[in-house]
Design a protein around this motif. Structure first.
Motif, PDB file in Angstrom:
ATOM      1  N   CYS A  72      15.668  16.259  28.176  1.00 14.57           N
ATOM      2  CA  CYS A  72      16.101  17.565  27.687  1.00 14.57           C
ATOM      3  C   CYS A  72      15.434  18.660  28.502  1.00 14.57           C
ATOM      4  CB  CYS A  72      15.714  17.745  26.217  1.00 14.57           C
ATOM      5  SG  CYS A  72      16.580  16.646  25.109  1.00 14.57           S
ATOM      6  N   SER A  73      16.120  19.788  28.606  1.00 15.99           N
ATOM      7  CA  SER A  73      15.552  20.933  29.304  1.00 15.99           C
ATOM      8  C   SER A  73      15.278  22.035  28.304  1.00 15.99           C
ATOM      9  CB  SER A  73      16.523  21.422  30.375  1.00 15.99           C
ATOM     10  OG  SER A  73      17.738  21.814  29.777  1.00 15.99           O
ATOM     11  N   GLN A  74      14.320  22.882  28.643  1.00 15.00           N
ATOM     12  CA  GLN A  74      13.985  23.968  27.739  1.00 15.00           C
ATOM     13  C   GLN A  74      15.044  25.050  27.845  1.00 15.00           C
ATOM     14  OE1 GLN A  74      10.004  25.387  27.937  1.00 15.00           O
ATOM     15  NE2 GLN A  74      10.237  26.662  26.128  1.00 15.00           N
ATOM     16  N   ALA A  75      15.492  25.477  26.690  1.00 16.90           N
ATOM     17  CA  ALA A  75      16.530  26.504  26.645  1.00 16.90           C
ATOM     18  C   ALA A  75      15.894  27.870  26.832  1.00 16.90           C
ATOM     19  CB  ALA A  75      17.262  26.441  25.309  1.00 16.90           C
ATOM     20  N   GLY A  86      22.150  22.987  27.449  1.00 15.00           N
ATOM     21  CA  GLY A  86      21.124  22.329  28.243  1.00 15.00           C
ATOM     22  C   GLY A  86      21.736  21.607  29.418  1.00 15.00           C
ATOM     23  N   SER A 107      18.912  20.306  24.782  1.00 20.97           N
ATOM     24  CA  SER A 107      18.004  21.413  25.073  1.00 20.97           C
ATOM     25  C   SER A 107      17.034  21.537  23.912  1.00 20.97           C
ATOM     26  CB  SER A 107      18.788  22.712  25.258  1.00 20.97           C
ATOM     27  OG  SER A 107      19.484  23.033  24.077  1.00 20.97           O
ATOM     28  N   TYR A 131      14.840  20.148  19.162  1.00 25.76           N
ATOM     29  CA  TYR A 131      15.808  19.646  20.126  1.00 25.76           C
ATOM     30  C   TYR A 131      17.210  19.698  19.517  1.00 25.76           C
ATOM     31  CZ  TYR A 131      11.917  17.654  22.784  1.00 25.76           C
ATOM     32  OH  TYR A 131      10.785  17.481  23.512  1.00 25.76           O
TER      33      TYR A 131
END
Length: 175
Positions: A72-75, A86, A107, A131
């Motif tokens: 996951c990527s940080q939003a 994300g 995200s 998440y």
């Protein structure tokens, strides 16, 4: 002996007309039954494909649950209430196994909630990550899912599932 000769009587053909009408009615019933069978078979096929697509989307969610910190990527922080988008991962392994392409976007947003005090008496904020995971499974022919080009196909199926989890920065579940 009579004066008038007896002529053979012509047959009227009432049974012949009744038989033709009977055959037409039976043929109509057969056509209706064939159409019902075809509709039922199509409905069962769509239900089967829909359940397989739901399971494939669920598999995409579980793929992220296995390691959300890396997948996951940080939003970015935004002022809108819209869910952040994300990184999108296309799980091609699912297509090879089940015939469904699964696209997963994930995200998270980090929030500080309270403070934690360690053994030495130092305090630090408790950082919780929320998440948001969305998995879309479809049996289209494109490399992305959803597939707008395959929507007109009669056997196209698309299902989406969304999950939200809360984890601390060390990976433990939120309490």
């Amino acid at each position: 002996m009579s004066r008038f000769p007896i002529l053979p009587r012509r047959q009227s053909g009432f049974a012949y007309i009744a038989a033709v009408i009977f055959l037409v009615v039976i043929a109509g019933i057969a056509v209706v039954l064939l159409r019902l069978t075809d509709t039922q078979q199509s409905t069962v096929n769509q239900a089967l494909l829909a359940s397989r697509a739901s399971l494939a989307a669920r598999g995409g969610l579980e793929w992220v649950f296995n390691n959300p910190a890396q997948r996951c990527s940080q939003a970015p922080l935004s002022t809108s209430n819209a869910a952040p988008a994300g990184t999108v991962n296309h799980l091609n392994d699912f297509r090879a196994e089940s015939g469904f392409l699964v696209s997963v976007s994930c995200s998270f947003r980090a929030y500080n909630e309270g403070e934690a005090i360690d053994d030495s008496g130092n305090s630090s904020p408790v950082v919780k990550r929320i998440y948001r995971i969305e998995a879309v499974a479809c049996n289209g022919t494109a490399t992305t899912c959803p597939d707008p080009g395959s929507v007109p196909r009669a056997d196209y199926v698309e299902r989406a599932q969304v999950a939200t989890i809360c984890l601390l920065t060390n990976g433990a579940p939120c309490v």
